[in-house]
Motif scaffolding. Sequence first.
Motif, PDB file in Angstrom:
ATOM      1  N   LEU A 220      19.403 -46.541   1.477  1.00  0.00           N
ATOM      2  CA  LEU A 220      18.099 -47.570   1.315  1.00  0.00           C
ATOM      3  C   LEU A 220      16.769 -46.816   2.070  1.00  0.00           C
ATOM      4  CD1 LEU A 220      16.882 -50.033   0.200  1.00  0.00           C
ATOM      5  CD2 LEU A 220      17.520 -51.276   2.296  1.00  0.00           C
ATOM      6  N   LEU A 221      17.028 -46.220   3.084  1.00  0.00           N
ATOM      7  CA  LEU A 221      16.206 -45.591   3.907  1.00  0.00           C
ATOM      8  C   LEU A 221      15.658 -44.253   2.977  1.00  0.00           C
ATOM      9  CD1 LEU A 221      14.615 -45.494   6.300  1.00  0.00           C
ATOM     10  CD2 LEU A 221      16.118 -44.007   7.470  1.00  0.00           C
ATOM     11  N   LEU A 222      16.537 -43.420   2.564  1.00  0.00           N
ATOM     12  CA  LEU A 222      16.223 -42.468   1.706  1.00  0.00           C
ATOM     13  C   LEU A 222      15.152 -42.966   0.366  1.00  0.00           C
ATOM     14  CD1 LEU A 222      16.531 -39.257   1.253  1.00  0.00           C
ATOM     15  CD2 LEU A 222      18.481 -39.771  -0.328  1.00  0.00           C
ATOM     16  N   PHE A 223      15.475 -44.076  -0.169  1.00  0.00           N
ATOM     17  CA  PHE A 223      14.550 -44.574  -1.139  1.00  0.00           C
ATOM     18  C   PHE A 223      13.187 -44.571  -0.657  1.00  0.00           C
ATOM     19  CE2 PHE A 223      12.706 -48.273  -3.122  1.00  0.00           C
ATOM     20  CZ  PHE A 223      12.598 -47.693  -4.355  1.00  0.00           C
ATOM     21  N   PHE A 224      13.103 -45.209   0.385  1.00  0.00           N
ATOM     22  CA  PHE A 224      11.948 -45.677   1.178  1.00  0.00           C
ATOM     23  C   PHE A 224      11.070 -44.091   1.219  1.00  0.00           C
ATOM     24  CE2 PHE A 224      12.788 -49.934   1.122  1.00  0.00           C
ATOM     25  CZ  PHE A 224      11.681 -50.612   0.958  1.00  0.00           C
ATOM     26  N   LEU A 225      11.873 -43.095   1.842  1.00  0.00           N
ATOM     27  CA  LEU A 225      11.304 -41.935   2.077  1.00  0.00           C
ATOM     28  C   LEU A 225      10.939 -41.024   0.848  1.00  0.00           C
ATOM     29  CD1 LEU A 225      11.007 -39.529   3.992  1.00  0.00           C
ATOM     30  CD2 LEU A 225      13.400 -38.992   3.342  1.00  0.00           C
ATOM     31  N   ILE A 226      11.304 -41.389   0.012  1.00  0.00           N
ATOM     32  CA  ILE A 226      11.075 -40.751  -1.381  1.00  0.00           C
ATOM     33  C   ILE A 226      10.123 -41.382  -2.134  1.00  0.00           C
ATOM     34  CG2 ILE A 226      11.713 -39.695  -3.634  1.00  0.00           C
ATOM     35  CD1 ILE A 226      14.581 -39.502  -2.402  1.00  0.00           C
ATOM     36  N   PHE A 227      10.165 -42.806  -2.312  1.00  0.00           N
ATOM     37  CA  PHE A 227       9.551 -43.510  -3.279  1.00  0.00           C
ATOM     38  C   PHE A 227       8.442 -44.425  -2.309  1.00  0.00           C
ATOM     39  CE2 PHE A 227      13.343 -42.822  -5.600  1.00  0.00           C
ATOM     40  CZ  PHE A 227      12.817 -42.109  -6.679  1.00  0.00           C
ATOM     41  N   GLY A 228       8.417 -44.700  -1.198  1.00  0.00           N
ATOM     42  CA  GLY A 228       7.337 -45.446  -0.471  1.00  0.00           C
ATOM     43  C   GLY A 228       6.218 -44.525  -0.044  1.00  0.00           C
ATOM     44  N   ALA A 229       5.965 -44.661   1.109  1.00  0.00           N
ATOM     45  CA  ALA A 229       4.553 -44.164   1.665  1.00  0.00           C
ATOM     46  C   ALA A 229       4.848 -43.140   2.888  1.00  0.00           C
ATOM     47  CB  ALA A 229       3.521 -44.965   2.032  1.00  0.00           C
ATOM     48  N   PRO A 230       5.564 -42.022   2.590  1.00  0.00           N
ATOM     49  CA  PRO A 230       6.103 -41.100   3.591  1.00  0.00           C
ATOM     50  C   PRO A 230       4.988 -40.661   4.442  1.00  0.00           C
ATOM     51  CG  PRO A 230       6.240 -39.985   1.481  1.00  0.00           C
ATOM     52  CD  PRO A 230       6.013 -41.373   1.072  1.00  0.00           C
ATOM     53  N   GLY A 231       3.611 -40.343   3.961  1.00  0.00           N
ATOM     54  CA  GLY A 231       2.632 -39.892   4.738  1.00  0.00           C
ATOM     55  C   GLY A 231       2.238 -40.787   5.744  1.00  0.00           C
ATOM     56  N   VAL A 232       1.941 -42.119   5.286  1.00  0.00           N
ATOM     57  CA  VAL A 232       1.645 -43.159   6.154  1.00  0.00           C
ATOM     58  C   VAL A 232       2.596 -43.444   7.283  1.00  0.00           C
ATOM     59  CG1 VAL A 232       1.205 -45.825   6.209  1.00  0.00           C
ATOM     60  CG2 VAL A 232       0.351 -44.181   4.556  1.00  0.00           C
ATOM     61  N   ALA A 233       4.003 -43.306   6.931  1.00  0.00           N
ATOM     62  CA  ALA A 233       4.982 -43.576   7.624  1.00  0.00           C
ATOM     63  C   ALA A 233       5.278 -42.511   8.849  1.00  0.00           C
ATOM     64  CB  ALA A 233       6.353 -43.761   6.926  1.00  0.00           C
ATOM     65  N   LEU A 234       5.256 -41.341   8.430  1.00  0.00           N
ATOM     66  CA  LEU A 234       5.208 -40.084   9.453  1.00  0.00           C
ATOM     67  C   LEU A 234       4.264 -40.520  10.670  1.00  0.00           C
ATOM     68  CD1 LEU A 234       6.478 -37.320   7.115  1.00  0.00           C
ATOM     69  CD2 LEU A 234       7.832 -38.414   8.999  1.00  0.00           C
ATOM     70  N   LYS A 235       2.952 -40.665   9.901  1.00  0.00           N
ATOM     71  CA  LYS A 235       2.097 -40.646  10.926  1.00  0.00           C
ATOM     72  C   LYS A 235       1.983 -41.912  11.941  1.00  0.00           C
ATOM     73  CE  LYS A 235      -3.350 -41.227  11.115  1.00  0.00           C
ATOM     74  NZ  LYS A 235      -4.525 -41.330  10.204  1.00  0.00           N
ATOM     75  N   SER A 236       2.683 -42.912  11.198  1.00  0.00           N
ATOM     76  CA  SER A 236       2.821 -44.245  12.033  1.00  0.00           C
ATOM     77  C   SER A 236       3.909 -44.011  13.025  1.00  0.00           C
ATOM     78  CB  SER A 236       2.978 -45.516  11.212  1.00  0.00           C
ATOM     79  OG  SER A 236       1.924 -45.730  10.363  1.00  0.00           O
ATOM     80  N   LEU A 237       4.875 -43.366  12.608  1.00  0.00           N
ATOM     81  CA  LEU A 237       6.247 -43.003  13.532  1.00  0.00           C
ATOM     82  C   LEU A 237       5.586 -42.082  14.613  1.00  0.00           C
ATOM     83  CD1 LEU A 237       9.234 -42.868  14.023  1.00  0.00           C
ATOM     84  CD2 LEU A 237       9.122 -41.063  12.565  1.00  0.00           C
ATOM     85  N   PHE A 238       4.794 -41.191  14.317  1.00  0.00           N
ATOM     86  CA  PHE A 238       4.589 -40.338  15.481  1.00  0.00           C
ATOM     87  C   PHE A 238       3.516 -40.797  16.587  1.00  0.00           C
ATOM     88  CE2 PHE A 238       6.259 -36.995  12.698  1.00  0.00           C
ATOM     89  CZ  PHE A 238       7.571 -36.639  13.573  1.00  0.00           C
TER      90      PHE A 238
END
Length: 554
Positions: free
Chosen positions: A295-313
Motif C-alpha cells: 500500500l505504501l508503494l502505491f502512494f509512493l508511485i501514484f501519490g505526491a512523492p515530492g510533497v511527501a519527501l519534502k515533508s518527511l525530511f
Amino acid sequence: MTIKPPLTDLEIKVGEEGFYQGFNKGATIGSKAIIILLVLWAAVFSDQAGALLLKIRGWSFEAFGPWYIYAMAFIVFLCLALALFPATGKVRLGGPDVEPEFSSFSWFSMMFGAGIGIGMLVFSTAEPIYHFASNPDTIVGAVAPKSAETMRSVYKWAFFHWGLTAWGCYGLVGLALAFFSYNRGLPLTIRSGLAPLFGRRLEGVLGDLADIAAVIATILGIAVTIGYGISMFASGMHSMVGASWMVNAEGSPSLAAMMISLVLVMGASILSAASGVDRGIKWLSNINMVLSFGLLLFFLIFGAPGVALKSLFLGIWDYIINFPVQALTYWPTSDVEPAATLYKWQSVWWTVFYWAWWIAFAPFVGLFFARISRGRTIREYIMGTMVLPSLMCFIWFTFVGGTAINLELSGVAGGSILATGQEGQLYAALKLMVGSGVFKMLTGLVAILLLTYLVTSADSGVLILNTILSGGDAGKKAVAHIIFWGGALTAVIGVLLVAGGLDAIKSAMLVGALPFSAIIVLMGIALVKALVRDALREKNREVDGVGNPAGEIK
C-alpha cells in the motif's frame, strides 16, 4: 559498602489443579471481577454509563494532564539515555552469549503490527488532515490554516504523537520485563519490573494489584484500538458494497456494521491465539508488513512523492529541534483564547489522549516486546522498538497524509476529504486517485490489511493477558482461558459501543490507563537502580580481582 545480591526468584503462587491450574488466582479472579462488573454496568445502565464515563474523561484530562505530559517525557529521555550510555547500551537481554530467537524482519514485523499498525492506517490520513485545519501553530496565529505554509506545523505535531514518545512507552515496559526476566531469572510478568523497589512484597497482594492494573489497562487499551479499527473496516466494507444499513444518518459506520465486524475480528483472533506466537501471530505479522509495504508503494508511485519527501525530511528536522519543548509543554485549562483552545487541543483532542492510549496499550505491547526480544542488546532493542518504528510511522504519515493534503491544496478534493469522518478519509483520498474498479481493489487491500492488524492485536493481547495472570508463563494455555479473555474483550467493546460508541471506549480507557502510568514510571526507576547496582558490582569485582559473590562485595 556491601551491595546486596539482586533478587533472582519471585514466588508467584499459581493453582495446582482445576480450572485455574497454572494461574495466579488473586490476579485472575480480581481481573475477571472488575471486567464482569464493567460489562454488566455498561450493559444494564448503558445511558448512565456513557454519560458518567464522559464526565470522568473530562475530569481526568484536567486533573492528570500535567502528569501524563511529564511522565511520558521522563520515559523517552530515560530510554534514549540507556541506549546512548555505553555501559548500559551493550547489556544483552539474556546474557552475553544468547542469540536472538527471531530474524530481524520477523522481530520488527511483530513489534510494528502489535504496536501501532491499526492506528497508523486510521490516522496516517486523519491526523495530518486535521492538523492541516487546526494545530497549536494555527491556533496562536503563527501560520494560516489550510494553506501550504501549514505543512511544516502539521508534521511537527503528527510526528510528536507517533514518534519516540509512543514507542518509548512500549519500549520501557518491554525492556524492564526482558531484563528482569532474562537477566535476573524473574517471571515474565508485570510485577517483576518492580522487583528492585519492592522485593518479595510483590509475591503477595501488592504484586497481584500490579498485574490487575496491567490487565485492565490492556483490555481497555486494546478496546480503543479495535474500536478504531472496526470502524474503519466497516467504512471500507460500505465503500465496496454500498449497503445502506452499514452507515448511520451522519454517514459514519452503523452500530450493526461495527458489531458484525467485531464478531468477525474476535472470532479470527481467538483461533489465531490458540495457535500461539510462533505460528499464527508470526505469520500474520509478516503478512501485515508485506501488505503495508504494498500500500505504501502505491502512494509512493501514484501519490505526491515530492510533497511527501519534502515533508518527511523537514518534518524530522522540525521534530528533532522542537521535541524537548513539545515534550515539556503543558497548556492548562483557561477561559481566555487562545489558551482555552490550546488546552482542548492538547488535553481533550490529541496529546493527553494519545499518551493515555499508549500507556494503556503498554502492558500488552511491552510484554509482547519482551517475549520476542531475548538476545538483543539494550541499544539494539531501543533502536528496534523506538527509532525504526518511529521512522516507519513518519514515512506513512508523509506519503499517505501528504497525498491527502496535496489533493486538498490542489483543489482536486474540493474539501471532500476534510469533510469525511476520520474512519473514511483514507478511502476518500484513494477514491480521488484512481478509477472505481481500482478503488474497490485498493479498498479490499486496506480491509484485508486492517483485518490482519486487528486479529494480530487482539490475539496477541489474549496471549499476553494469560501470560500476566499465569505468573509469567508464556507457554500455550488451555483453550478455555483463551476463549474467556477473547470473549471478555469482545463483550467490553460491544457494551461500550452500545453505551456511547467510541467516546465511551476512550473514556473507559483513560480510567484504566491512570494506575498503570505510575507503574511504568516506577519500572523505569527500578531498571535504572538495577543497572547501576550491576555496574557497581562489576566495578568492585574488578577492583578486588577475586570475583566475590554479589552479597560479599565491599
